[in-house]
Design an enzyme around this catalytic site. Structure first.
Site, mmCIF file in Angstrom:
data_model
loop_
_atom_site.group_PDB
_atom_site.id
_atom_site.type_symbol
_atom_site.label_atom_id
_atom_site.label_comp_id
_atom_site.label_asym_id
_atom_site.label_seq_id
_atom_site.Cartn_x
_atom_site.Cartn_y
_atom_site.Cartn_z
ATOM 1 C CE LYS A 29 -2.232 -31.442 7.477
ATOM 2 N NZ LYS A 29 -2.898 -32.644 6.931
ATOM 3 C CG LEU B 150 -11.338 -33.211 2.145
ATOM 4 C CD1 LEU B 150 -9.852 -32.920 2.307
ATOM 5 C CD2 LEU B 150 -11.770 -34.343 3.067
ATOM 6 C CE1 TYR C 165 -0.763 -28.512 5.846
ATOM 7 C CE2 TYR C 165 1.167 -28.262 7.256
ATOM 8 C CZ TYR C 165 0.348 -29.054 6.465
ATOM 9 O OH TYR C 165 0.646 -30.395 6.310
ATOM 10 C CD GLU D 10 5.536 -26.555 8.833
ATOM 11 O OE1 GLU D 10 5.083 -25.452 9.171
ATOM 12 O OE2 GLU D 10 6.714 -26.736 8.531
ATOM 13 C CG ASP E 221 2.372 -38.254 1.228
ATOM 14 O OD1 ASP E 221 3.368 -38.027 0.513
ATOM 15 O OD2 ASP E 221 2.300 -37.902 2.427
ATOM 16 N N GLY F 254 -2.560 -36.632 -4.770
ATOM 17 C CA GLY F 254 -1.344 -35.977 -4.290
ATOM 18 C C GLY F 254 -0.148 -36.916 -4.272
ATOM 19 N N GLY G 239 -7.219 -37.257 -0.952
ATOM 20 C CA GLY G 239 -5.900 -36.780 -1.369
ATOM 21 C C GLY G 239 -5.162 -37.796 -2.218
ATOM 22 C CB SER H 163 2.116 -31.845 9.464
ATOM 23 O OG SER H 163 3.246 -31.100 9.126
ATOM 24 C CG HIS I 112 6.859 -37.539 3.430
ATOM 25 N ND1 HIS I 112 6.359 -37.042 4.613
ATOM 26 C CD2 HIS I 112 5.795 -37.797 2.644
ATOM 27 C CE1 HIS I 112 5.048 -37.003 4.546
ATOM 28 N NE2 HIS I 112 4.666 -37.451 3.362
HETATM 29 P P1 NAP Z 1 -0.278 -32.867 -1.789
HETATM 30 O O1 NAP Z 1 0.604 -33.492 -2.834
HETATM 31 O O2 NAP Z 1 -0.405 -31.409 -1.721
HETATM 32 O O3 NAP Z 1 -1.738 -33.514 -1.976
HETATM 33 C C1 NAP Z 1 -2.861 -32.964 -1.340
HETATM 34 C C2 NAP Z 1 -4.090 -33.719 -1.806
HETATM 35 O O4 NAP Z 1 -5.262 -33.133 -1.178
HETATM 36 C C3 NAP Z 1 -4.337 -33.635 -3.327
HETATM 37 O O5 NAP Z 1 -4.833 -34.876 -3.772
HETATM 38 C C4 NAP Z 1 -5.415 -32.565 -3.426
HETATM 39 O O6 NAP Z 1 -6.215 -32.666 -4.580
HETATM 40 C C5 NAP Z 1 -6.238 -32.906 -2.188
HETATM 41 N N1 NAP Z 1 -7.125 -31.825 -1.784
HETATM 42 C C6 NAP Z 1 -6.802 -30.522 -1.564
HETATM 43 N N2 NAP Z 1 -7.897 -29.819 -1.218
HETATM 44 C C7 NAP Z 1 -8.941 -30.692 -1.227
HETATM 45 C C8 NAP Z 1 -10.339 -30.569 -0.986
HETATM 46 N N3 NAP Z 1 -10.886 -29.401 -0.677
HETATM 47 N N4 NAP Z 1 -11.118 -31.665 -1.100
HETATM 48 C C9 NAP Z 1 -10.575 -32.863 -1.443
HETATM 49 N N5 NAP Z 1 -9.254 -33.036 -1.685
HETATM 50 C C10 NAP Z 1 -8.456 -31.968 -1.585
HETATM 51 O O7 NAP Z 1 0.157 -33.368 -0.339
HETATM 52 P P2 NAP Z 1 1.105 -34.593 0.095
HETATM 53 O O8 NAP Z 1 2.517 -34.125 0.140
HETATM 54 O O9 NAP Z 1 0.742 -35.798 -0.688
HETATM 55 O O10 NAP Z 1 0.663 -34.767 1.616
HETATM 56 C C11 NAP Z 1 -0.443 -35.590 1.967
HETATM 57 C C12 NAP Z 1 -0.976 -35.156 3.320
HETATM 58 O O11 NAP Z 1 0.053 -35.261 4.293
HETATM 59 C C13 NAP Z 1 -1.454 -33.722 3.401
HETATM 60 O O12 NAP Z 1 -2.532 -33.675 4.306
HETATM 61 C C14 NAP Z 1 -0.269 -32.963 3.979
HETATM 62 O O13 NAP Z 1 -0.711 -31.804 4.645
HETATM 63 C C15 NAP Z 1 0.271 -34.010 4.920
HETATM 64 N N6 NAP Z 1 1.710 -33.953 5.216
HETATM 65 C C16 NAP Z 1 2.604 -33.933 4.178
HETATM 66 C C17 NAP Z 1 3.962 -33.963 4.456
HETATM 67 C C18 NAP Z 1 4.988 -33.951 3.358
HETATM 68 O O14 NAP Z 1 6.153 -33.678 3.644
HETATM 69 N N7 NAP Z 1 4.613 -34.293 2.132
HETATM 70 C C19 NAP Z 1 4.399 -34.018 5.794
HETATM 71 C C20 NAP Z 1 3.449 -34.069 6.804
HETATM 72 C C21 NAP Z 1 2.103 -34.051 6.501
HETATM 73 P P3 NAP Z 1 -5.752 -31.967 -5.977
HETATM 74 O O15 NAP Z 1 -4.770 -32.909 -6.621
HETATM 75 O O16 NAP Z 1 -7.039 -31.846 -6.715
HETATM 76 O O17 NAP Z 1 -5.127 -30.648 -5.623
HETATM 77 O O1 G4F Z 2 9.145 -27.214 0.966
HETATM 78 P P1 G4F Z 2 8.418 -26.327 1.895
HETATM 79 O O2 G4F Z 2 7.369 -25.449 1.315
HETATM 80 O O3 G4F Z 2 7.828 -27.285 3.018
HETATM 81 P P2 G4F Z 2 7.302 -27.007 4.514
HETATM 82 O O4 G4F Z 2 6.918 -25.598 4.716
HETATM 83 O O5 G4F Z 2 8.320 -27.575 5.440
HETATM 84 O O6 G4F Z 2 5.962 -27.881 4.538
HETATM 85 C C1 G4F Z 2 5.948 -29.205 4.014
HETATM 86 O O7 G4F Z 2 6.304 -30.110 5.032
HETATM 87 C C2 G4F Z 2 5.391 -30.167 6.135
HETATM 88 C C3 G4F Z 2 5.961 -31.181 7.148
HETATM 89 O O8 G4F Z 2 6.810 -30.507 8.048
HETATM 90 C C4 G4F Z 2 4.039 -30.590 5.627
HETATM 91 F F1 G4F Z 2 3.161 -30.705 6.666
HETATM 92 C C5 G4F Z 2 3.535 -29.576 4.618
HETATM 93 O O9 G4F Z 2 2.284 -30.027 4.084
HETATM 94 C C6 G4F Z 2 4.549 -29.484 3.478
HETATM 95 O O10 G4F Z 2 4.555 -30.722 2.791
HETATM 96 O O11 G4F Z 2 9.443 -25.388 2.670
HETATM 97 C C7 G4F Z 2 10.559 -25.914 3.355
HETATM 98 C C8 G4F Z 2 11.476 -24.783 3.779
HETATM 99 C C9 G4F Z 2 10.750 -23.649 4.522
HETATM 100 O O12 G4F Z 2 11.508 -23.286 5.650
HETATM 101 C C10 G4F Z 2 10.722 -22.502 3.528
HETATM 102 O O13 G4F Z 2 10.747 -21.198 4.132
HETATM 103 O O14 G4F Z 2 12.020 -24.178 2.609
HETATM 104 C C11 G4F Z 2 11.999 -22.774 2.764
HETATM 105 N N1 G4F Z 2 12.045 -22.144 1.430
HETATM 106 C C12 G4F Z 2 13.029 -21.321 0.984
HETATM 107 N N2 G4F Z 2 12.759 -20.912 -0.265
HETATM 108 C C13 G4F Z 2 11.119 -22.279 0.466
HETATM 109 C C14 G4F Z 2 11.572 -21.489 -0.615
HETATM 110 N N3 G4F Z 2 9.966 -22.987 0.408
HETATM 111 C C15 G4F Z 2 9.256 -22.934 -0.750
HETATM 112 N N4 G4F Z 2 8.119 -23.671 -0.849
HETATM 113 N N5 G4F Z 2 9.656 -22.154 -1.827
HETATM 114 C C16 G4F Z 2 10.808 -21.424 -1.804
HETATM 115 O O15 G4F Z 2 11.147 -20.743 -2.769
#
Ligand code: NAP
Ligand code: G4F
Length: 327
Positions: free
Chosen positions: A159, A66, A155, A134, A15, A13, A10, A132, A185
């Protein structure tokens, strides 16, 4: 001290890009797993990349996926990392309702494939799992490491499965494996379909005269939004601890999506009520209503504490998107 070598899944992405930056700054050699794509998908890490022939190159990228377990074994054997950061996932909650099987394969089984690759290759690396908030789903806040998991999406269920596989490999095989239970974040590098970035990009486009309406779903959901670079630092700290453990990483505050909208439009001197419209297409079959993390353990054991809170994060993101468009 011997050379530290990290493997990041990842890495392309949000992070992964911040973590790679921080590890390179600390002197690590960094390897990243990237997916082969017909167009370049490395925009977030291009500024870190040097041609591998350059004697200063310390970031190396490898194709893989993956869903391909044997590739994970050969990669681990070749790279011999001291630390593995497993961030790769189908990470979009709404998309996981449309693609539940694929999400289970990548976000759930992908973790098992990587853990199993570590076990069979006998590479003695420490392991970080991107768990997460979530996973807490319907469990009321505040959520700490002892709160129940009640996943509300494919999702989140994937997780939770990964979380327990990490615990199992820790207990069964003595792997130094940690779950970072990170709350939302965000940053200017956030994916464009997550709500915060969707909002701040729309504001920049509205200010530039390129867009008029922003369609959103549920404005009532509450999230604990922190700043992504600080969360990448927490990941690294977990793998430097004396013992492997699981940690909540969060700011301890929460705002609704509507609050985020209002703060962001106000910061750009725009009236959100003139531009934001509801579209039911963005609703989820089941929603996570309220997340507020209690990161006391991360503070006590890792010395980690959030420095940037949602109101400041809003400004960072709006300013970055406006600067990008010159708006
Ligand atoms: P992101 O921007 O969506 O990045 C996801 C990464 O996974 C990208 O590099 C993507 O590659 C790669 N990926 C997706 N499918 C894959 C596969 N089949 N094989 C190999 N790589 C693959 O996510 P992020 O926000 O950086 O989050 C990083 C991790 O933390 C994720 O696991 C997410 O679920 C978890 N997480 C995120 C948050 C948050 O708020 N950001 C919170 C809690 C947990 P491509 O660039 O090619 O698509
Ligand atoms: O930004 P979101 O899509 O993030 P969500 O669903 O909280 O998930 C993110 O955070 C998780 C950690 O808790 C990660 F594990 C996960 O990988 C991801 O990074 O949505 C946030 C909120 C939701 O309640 C959604 O229903 O925003 C609400 N929302 C309202 N309108 C929307 C929209 N979300 C999206 N994406 N697009 C909308 O138009």
């Amino acid at each position: 001290m011997s050379q530290q070598v990290a493997l990041i899944t990842g890495i392309t992405g949000q992070d992964g890009s911040y973590l790679a930056e921080q590890l390179l700054d600390k002197g690590y050699v960094v390897h990243g797993l990237i997916r082969r794509s017909s167009t370049f998908n490395t925009a977030r890490i291009d500024h870190l990349y040097l041609d591998p022939h350059d004697p200063d190159a310390r970031l190396f990228l490898h194709y893989g996926d993956l869903t391909d377990g044997s590739r994970l074994v050969t990669l681990l054997e070749r790279v011999e990392p001291t630390e593995v950061y497993h961030l790769g996932a189908q990470s979009h909650v709404r998309v996981s309702f449309d693609e539940p099987e694929f999400t289970g394969d990548v976000t759930g089984l992908g973790t098992t494939r990587l853990l199993e690759a570590l076990r069979v290759s006998k590479v003695p690396a420490r392991f970080y799992q991107a768990s997460s908030s979530e996973m807490f789903g319907a469990t009321p806040p505040p959520q700490n490491e002892n709160a129940f998991f009640y996943p509300r999406s494919p999702y989140a269920a994937a997780k939770v499965y990964s979380y327990w596989m990490v615990r199992n490999y820790r207990e069964a095989y003595g792997l130094f494996a940690c779950n970072g239970i990170l709350f939302n974040h965000e940053s200017p590098r956030r994916g464009e379909t997550f709500v915060t970035r969707k909002i701040t990009m729309a504001i920049a486009r509205i200010a530039a005269g390129l867009q008029d309406v922003l369609y959103l779903g549920n404005l009532e959901a509450r999230r604990d939004w922190g700043y992504a670079p600080e969360y990448a630092d927490a990941m690294w700290r977990m793998l430097q601890a004396d013992e492997p453990a699981d940690y909540v990483v969060a700011t301890g505050t929460s705002y609704s999506v509507g609050d985020f909208v209002r703060m962001a439009f106000e910061h750009a001197d725009l009236d959100w009520e003139k531009h934001v419209k509801f579209d039911p297409r963005y609703l989820r079959p089941t929603e996570v209503d309220d997340l507020i993390g209690d990161a006391t353990k991360a503070k006590d054991v890792l010395g980690w504490q959030a420095q940037t809170f949602t109101p400041e994060l809003v400004k960072i993101m709006v300013d970055a998107d406006r600067a990008r468009l010159g708006a």
